[in-house]
Motif scaffolding. Structure first.
Motif, short mmCIF file in Angstrom:
data_model
loop_
_atom_site.label_atom_id
_atom_site.label_comp_id
_atom_site.label_asym_id
_atom_site.label_seq_id
_atom_site.Cartn_x
_atom_site.Cartn_y
_atom_site.Cartn_z
N ILE A 105 0.87 -1.18 0.00
CA ILE A 105 0.00 0.00 0.00
C ILE A 105 0.90 1.23 0.00
O ILE A 105 2.08 1.14 0.36
CB ILE A 105 -0.98 0.02 1.20
CG1 ILE A 105 -0.24 0.11 2.54
CG2 ILE A 105 -1.92 -1.17 1.16
CD1 ILE A 105 -1.16 0.33 3.75
N PRO A 106 0.38 2.39 -0.39
CA PRO A 106 1.20 3.60 -0.37
C PRO A 106 1.69 3.94 1.04
O PRO A 106 1.16 3.44 2.03
CB PRO A 106 0.25 4.68 -0.90
CG PRO A 106 -0.80 3.94 -1.65
CD PRO A 106 -0.96 2.64 -0.93
N ARG A 107 2.66 4.82 1.13
CA ARG A 107 3.29 5.14 2.41
C ARG A 107 2.54 6.20 3.23
O ARG A 107 2.49 6.12 4.44
CB ARG A 107 4.74 5.59 2.16
CG ARG A 107 5.46 6.20 3.33
CD ARG A 107 5.57 5.23 4.52
NE ARG A 107 6.15 5.90 5.66
CZ ARG A 107 5.46 6.57 6.59
NH1 ARG A 107 4.16 6.68 6.51
NH2 ARG A 107 6.08 7.15 7.59
N THR A 108 1.93 7.20 2.60
CA THR A 108 1.31 8.28 3.36
C THR A 108 -0.19 8.07 3.54
O THR A 108 -0.83 7.37 2.75
CB THR A 108 1.53 9.64 2.66
OG1 THR A 108 0.80 9.64 1.43
CG2 THR A 108 3.01 9.90 2.42
N SER A 109 -0.75 8.70 4.56
CA SER A 109 -2.18 8.55 4.83
C SER A 109 -3.02 9.04 3.65
O SER A 109 -4.01 8.39 3.27
CB SER A 109 -2.59 9.27 6.12
OG SER A 109 -2.28 10.64 6.05
N ARG A 110 -2.65 10.16 3.05
CA ARG A 110 -3.43 10.69 1.93
C ARG A 110 -3.39 9.72 0.76
O ARG A 110 -4.42 9.47 0.12
CB ARG A 110 -2.92 12.06 1.53
CG ARG A 110 -3.89 12.76 0.60
CD ARG A 110 -3.70 14.25 0.51
NE ARG A 110 -3.74 14.85 1.84
CZ ARG A 110 -3.15 15.99 2.16
NH1 ARG A 110 -2.47 16.65 1.24
NH2 ARG A 110 -3.22 16.48 3.36
N ALA A 111 -2.22 9.17 0.45
CA ALA A 111 -2.11 8.20 -0.65
C ALA A 111 -2.83 6.89 -0.30
O ALA A 111 -3.49 6.29 -1.16
CB ALA A 111 -0.65 7.94 -0.99
N GLN A 112 -2.75 6.47 0.96
CA GLN A 112 -3.45 5.25 1.38
C GLN A 112 -4.96 5.41 1.23
O GLN A 112 -5.67 4.43 0.98
CB GLN A 112 -3.10 4.89 2.82
CG GLN A 112 -1.70 4.36 3.00
CD GLN A 112 -1.33 4.10 4.45
OE1 GLN A 112 -2.15 4.16 5.35
NE2 GLN A 112 -0.04 3.83 4.68
N SER A 113 -5.46 6.65 1.35
CA SER A 113 -6.90 6.88 1.27
C SER A 113 -7.45 6.67 -0.13
O SER A 113 -8.67 6.72 -0.33
CB SER A 113 -7.25 8.29 1.77
OG SER A 113 -6.84 9.28 0.85
N THR A 114 -6.58 6.40 -1.10
CA THR A 114 -7.02 6.11 -2.46
C THR A 114 -6.82 4.63 -2.81
O THR A 114 -7.21 4.20 -3.89
CB THR A 114 -6.26 6.97 -3.49
OG1 THR A 114 -4.88 6.61 -3.49
CG2 THR A 114 -6.41 8.45 -3.19
N ALA A 115 -6.23 3.86 -1.91
CA ALA A 115 -5.96 2.43 -2.16
C ALA A 115 -7.22 1.61 -1.88
O ALA A 115 -8.08 2.01 -1.09
CB ALA A 115 -4.81 1.95 -1.29
N GLY A 116 -7.32 0.47 -2.51
CA GLY A 116 -8.42 -0.44 -2.24
C GLY A 116 -9.77 0.11 -2.67
O GLY A 116 -9.86 0.90 -3.61
N VAL A 117 -10.81 -0.30 -1.94
CA VAL A 117 -12.17 0.11 -2.28
C VAL A 117 -12.82 0.81 -1.08
O VAL A 117 -12.51 0.49 0.07
CB VAL A 117 -13.03 -1.10 -2.71
CG1 VAL A 117 -12.48 -1.73 -3.98
CG2 VAL A 117 -13.13 -2.13 -1.60
N PRO A 118 -13.73 1.76 -1.35
CA PRO A 118 -14.41 2.44 -0.24
C PRO A 118 -15.28 1.48 0.57
O PRO A 118 -15.83 0.53 0.03
CB PRO A 118 -15.29 3.48 -0.94
CG PRO A 118 -14.90 3.48 -2.37
CD PRO A 118 -14.16 2.22 -2.65
N VAL A 119 -15.38 1.77 1.86
CA VAL A 119 -16.21 0.97 2.77
C VAL A 119 -17.03 1.93 3.63
O VAL A 119 -16.48 2.90 4.17
CB VAL A 119 -15.34 0.09 3.71
CG1 VAL A 119 -16.19 -0.68 4.69
CG2 VAL A 119 -14.45 -0.84 2.92
N ALA A 120 -18.31 1.66 3.76
CA ALA A 120 -19.16 2.47 4.64
C ALA A 120 -18.76 2.22 6.10
O ALA A 120 -18.35 1.11 6.46
CB ALA A 120 -20.62 2.11 4.44
#
Length: 176
Positions: A105-120
């Motif tokens: 997964i990406p290293r930073t929180s902002r970049a991680q927030s675009t990884a994978g799929v959204p979850v409610a």
């Protein structure tokens, strides 16, 4: 007669060390309610009782390794830019936990927030990443039962906290 006096500082230090030890071992302290006992002896005031935290069961083996790895870091210090093993920042903790699971997964929180799929928020599962603030500036890992593990800020070690104790919920993502 000689009187031994324990200083308030010593008692507080011991209490804090004991609490850190118990928390680091995954033990939760909960009060036990007294119950009425008709005809029996008077109830004694309850003291906190140590209960083992429920084991975390993730939906798959990679998420389980990530959760277990993140939980094993409890008590380690916050270190800006840290990816372990001596200390972590928020995204360094999640990055390292998933790296241990063989997931990139990406290293930073902002970049991680675009990884994978959204979850409610209502559909969170152990291993999901939870993001805070707008723009995203903090991440934690959901571990179940409304709790997450995260490395919050300087002076606060890696810890488990209720998700709702954090303000600024933004979104969540499932990476495995």
């Amino acid at each position: 007669m000689t009187t031994t006096r324990t200083s308030t500082i010593t008692r507080r230090s011991f209490r804090g060390a004991a609490l850190a030890l118990v928390t680091g071992a995954g033990i939760a302290l909960t009060p036990v309610a007294a119950s009425a006992n008709a005809g029996g002896p008077a109830p004694v005031a309850s003291a906190p009782v140590a209960l083992a935290a429920a084991p975390v069961v993730a939906p798959n083996s990679a998420a389980q390794v990530a959760v277990d790895t993140a939980l094993a870091q409890q008590g380690k210090p916050y270190v800006w830019g840290g990816t372990g093993p001596g200390g972590y920042d928020c995204s360094g903790l999640t990055y390292s936990a998933y790296q241990a699971a063989g997931v990139s997964i990406p290293r930073t929180s902002r970049a991680q927030s675009t990884a994978g799929v959204p979850v409610a928020k209502a559909d969170l599962q152990p291993g999901d990443l939870i993001f805070f603030y707008d723009p995203v500036g903090h991440v934690g890992m959901y571990i179940g039962n409304g709790q997450m593990v995260h490395s919050s800020t300087y002076g606060n070690p890696v810890a488990v906290v209720p998700v709702d104790s954090m303000w600024g919920y933004n979104t969540a993502r499932r990476v495995v």
